[in-house]
Design a protein around this motif. Structure first.
Motif, mmCIF file in Angstrom:
data_model
loop_
_atom_site.group_PDB
_atom_site.id
_atom_site.type_symbol
_atom_site.label_atom_id
_atom_site.label_comp_id
_atom_site.label_asym_id
_atom_site.label_seq_id
_atom_site.Cartn_x
_atom_site.Cartn_y
_atom_site.Cartn_z
ATOM 1 N N UNK A 117 0.865 -1.174 0.000
ATOM 2 C CA UNK A 117 0.000 0.000 0.000
ATOM 3 C C UNK A 117 0.904 1.227 0.000
ATOM 4 N N UNK A 118 0.520 2.262 -0.733
ATOM 5 C CA UNK A 118 1.347 3.459 -0.820
ATOM 6 C C UNK A 118 1.344 4.019 -2.219
ATOM 7 N N UNK A 119 2.513 4.492 -2.694
ATOM 8 C CA UNK A 119 2.618 5.090 -4.026
ATOM 9 C C UNK A 119 3.842 4.543 -4.748
ATOM 10 N N UNK A 120 3.693 4.338 -6.042
ATOM 11 C CA UNK A 120 4.796 3.893 -6.898
ATOM 12 C C UNK A 120 4.787 4.697 -8.187
ATOM 13 N N UNK A 121 5.956 5.146 -8.603
ATOM 14 C CA UNK A 121 6.124 5.853 -9.875
ATOM 15 C C UNK A 121 6.764 4.894 -10.872
ATOM 16 N N UNK A 122 6.219 4.848 -12.078
ATOM 17 C CA UNK A 122 6.751 3.987 -13.139
ATOM 18 C C UNK A 122 6.807 4.789 -14.436
ATOM 19 N N UNK A 123 7.278 4.132 -15.503
ATOM 20 C CA UNK A 123 7.254 4.763 -16.814
ATOM 21 C C UNK A 123 8.497 5.539 -17.162
ATOM 22 N N UNK A 124 9.593 5.294 -16.447
ATOM 23 C CA UNK A 124 10.844 5.972 -16.764
ATOM 24 C C UNK A 124 11.991 5.262 -16.066
ATOM 25 N N UNK B 296 15.819 -0.388 -12.620
ATOM 26 C CA UNK B 296 15.535 1.025 -12.327
ATOM 27 C C UNK B 296 14.192 1.439 -12.931
ATOM 28 N N UNK B 297 13.218 0.525 -12.850
ATOM 29 C CA UNK B 297 11.937 0.703 -13.544
ATOM 30 C C UNK B 297 10.870 1.389 -12.719
ATOM 31 N N UNK B 298 11.100 1.561 -11.409
ATOM 32 C CA UNK B 298 10.086 2.189 -10.570
ATOM 33 C C UNK B 298 10.737 2.768 -9.327
ATOM 34 N N UNK B 299 9.991 3.634 -8.642
ATOM 35 C CA UNK B 299 10.391 4.157 -7.339
ATOM 36 C C UNK B 299 9.139 4.199 -6.478
ATOM 37 N N UNK B 300 9.258 3.785 -5.204
ATOM 38 C CA UNK B 300 8.064 3.660 -4.395
ATOM 39 C C UNK B 300 8.307 4.013 -2.928
ATOM 40 N N UNK B 301 7.197 4.386 -2.265
ATOM 41 C CA UNK B 301 7.156 4.624 -0.828
ATOM 42 C C UNK B 301 5.998 3.777 -0.318
ATOM 43 N N UNK B 302 6.273 2.797 0.551
ATOM 44 C CA UNK B 302 5.343 1.683 0.730
ATOM 45 C C UNK B 302 5.199 1.267 2.191
ATOM 46 N N UNK B 303 3.967 0.876 2.562
ATOM 47 C CA UNK B 303 3.701 0.035 3.731
ATOM 48 C C UNK B 303 3.392 -1.356 3.195
ATOM 49 N N UNK C 200 -4.819 3.719 1.166
ATOM 50 C CA UNK C 200 -3.859 4.796 0.943
ATOM 51 C C UNK C 200 -4.600 6.098 0.684
ATOM 52 N N UNK C 201 -4.218 7.156 1.373
ATOM 53 C CA UNK C 201 -4.867 8.453 1.195
ATOM 54 C C UNK C 201 -4.392 9.124 -0.081
ATOM 55 N N UNK C 202 -5.042 10.220 -0.440
ATOM 56 C CA UNK C 202 -4.551 11.052 -1.518
ATOM 57 C C UNK C 202 -3.275 11.770 -1.110
ATOM 58 N N UNK C 203 -2.611 12.379 -2.084
ATOM 59 C CA UNK C 203 -1.383 13.114 -1.814
ATOM 60 C C UNK C 203 -1.694 14.531 -1.344
ATOM 61 N N UNK C 204 -1.042 14.948 -0.292
ATOM 62 C CA UNK C 204 -1.151 16.313 0.209
ATOM 63 C C UNK C 204 0.122 17.060 -0.159
ATOM 64 N N UNK C 205 -0.028 18.153 -0.887
ATOM 65 C CA UNK C 205 1.152 18.889 -1.313
ATOM 66 C C UNK C 205 2.030 18.122 -2.271
ATOM 67 N N UNK C 206 1.503 17.054 -2.833
ATOM 68 C CA UNK C 206 2.241 16.276 -3.815
ATOM 69 C C UNK C 206 3.210 15.272 -3.240
ATOM 70 N N UNK C 207 3.464 15.308 -1.907
ATOM 71 C CA UNK C 207 4.523 14.458 -1.370
ATOM 72 C C UNK C 207 4.216 13.874 0.005
ATOM 73 N N UNK C 208 3.002 14.041 0.517
ATOM 74 C CA UNK C 208 2.640 13.500 1.829
ATOM 75 C C UNK C 208 1.359 12.683 1.709
#
Length: 257
Positions: free
Chosen positions: A64-71, A184-191, A241-249
């Motif tokens: 659960x959390x956020x993951x960035x992909x596509x680069x 190097x296909x993704x970056x994530x912040x996860x529980x 997982x909540x929405x992003x606050x300020x893009x990074x919280x």
């Protein structure tokens, strides 16, 4: 950002607890020696959908959390407050971390903290892992309420620096590792609900954990196009997982083991 993503096949995990303790060397294990050998495994998820604002989301059996992909991703960082766990008679596990890879690739270069229940008592620890190698525990103490900052960076050619700081107790650990096959296909912040050879383990009741200052490639998660992940098994939602606050919280809230 490409939205094409696939379910990652879980690597067969056959090592015993004794093998894990050998890998850990003298470091204090997160769990008793009779507990299953655990790993913090790549993502398994269903196809993506959309919610308000066009943000991508997926459902995972273990993240659960956020993951960035596509680069190509060469850095990720975030801060969080170590949650406390509510323990009953069951053994349960939970991890909080930042990492590169694991969403659409079979390695994960990651580090973070643990909040487990063993024999009815809470157990807290910290670790790094270059999956599919086993996790290595740090010997430093971890307490509920401690403020952590973590980062994983790479030069893009296989060299990684993984850094974890407990700014409450004032300790910092940094390790340099090499994995030339990293996608190097993704970056994530996860529980995460960690896994063993039998699959995903029961998730500890950690209440809510809040992440802040989360970045990928030096950008906020929203600027990096990160997608939201809800942890679920069948019809049972395990963590939201909540929405992003300020893009990074954001926060992740436990719902079910």
């Amino acid at each position: 950002m490409s939205i094409a993503r696939r379910r990652t096949s879980r690597r067969a995990l056959v090592a015993s607890s004794a093998a894990l303790l050998t890998v850990l060397g003298g470091a204090a294990p997160a769990l008793a020696a009779t507990a299953p050998a655990i790993v913090h495994a790549p993502l398994g998820h269903a196809p993506l959908g959309h919610h308000g604002g066009g943000v991508l989301r997926s459902t995972s059996s273990n993240w659960a959390g956020y993951a960035a992909t596509g680069g190509k991703f060469t850095s990720v960082s975030a801060s969080w407050v170590q949650p406390s766990v509510s323990c009953s008679g069951s053994d349960t596990w939970s991890s909080f971390w930042v990492g590169i890879d694991g969403d659409g690739s079979n390695s994960v270069e990651q580090l973070g903290t643990e909040a487990d229940c063993s024999g009815g008592s809470p157990v807290y620890s910290s670790w790094y892992e270059m999956y599919p190698a086993y996790p290595v525990n740090f010997s430093n103490s971890v307490r509920p309420g401690d403020h952590f900052t973590a980062s994983v960076t790479t030069n893009g050619s296989g060299s990684f620096t993984l850094t974890l700081s407990d700014t409450t107790q004032g300790w910092k650990r940094s390790v340099n590792k090499t994995l030339r096959s990293a996608a190097l296909a993704s970056a994530e912040v996860i529980a995460e609900a960690p896994s063993s050879s039998t699959g995903v383990l029961p998730l500890s009741n950690f209440g809510t954990v809040g992440f802040s200052g989360a970045t990928a490639n030096g950008q906020s998660l929203s600027a990096a196009g990160a997608s939201s992940i809800t942890m679920a098994s069948g019809s049972t939602t395990k963590a939201t997982t909540s929405g992003l606050s300020g893009g990074s919280a954001f926060s992740v809230t436990w719902k079910h083991s």
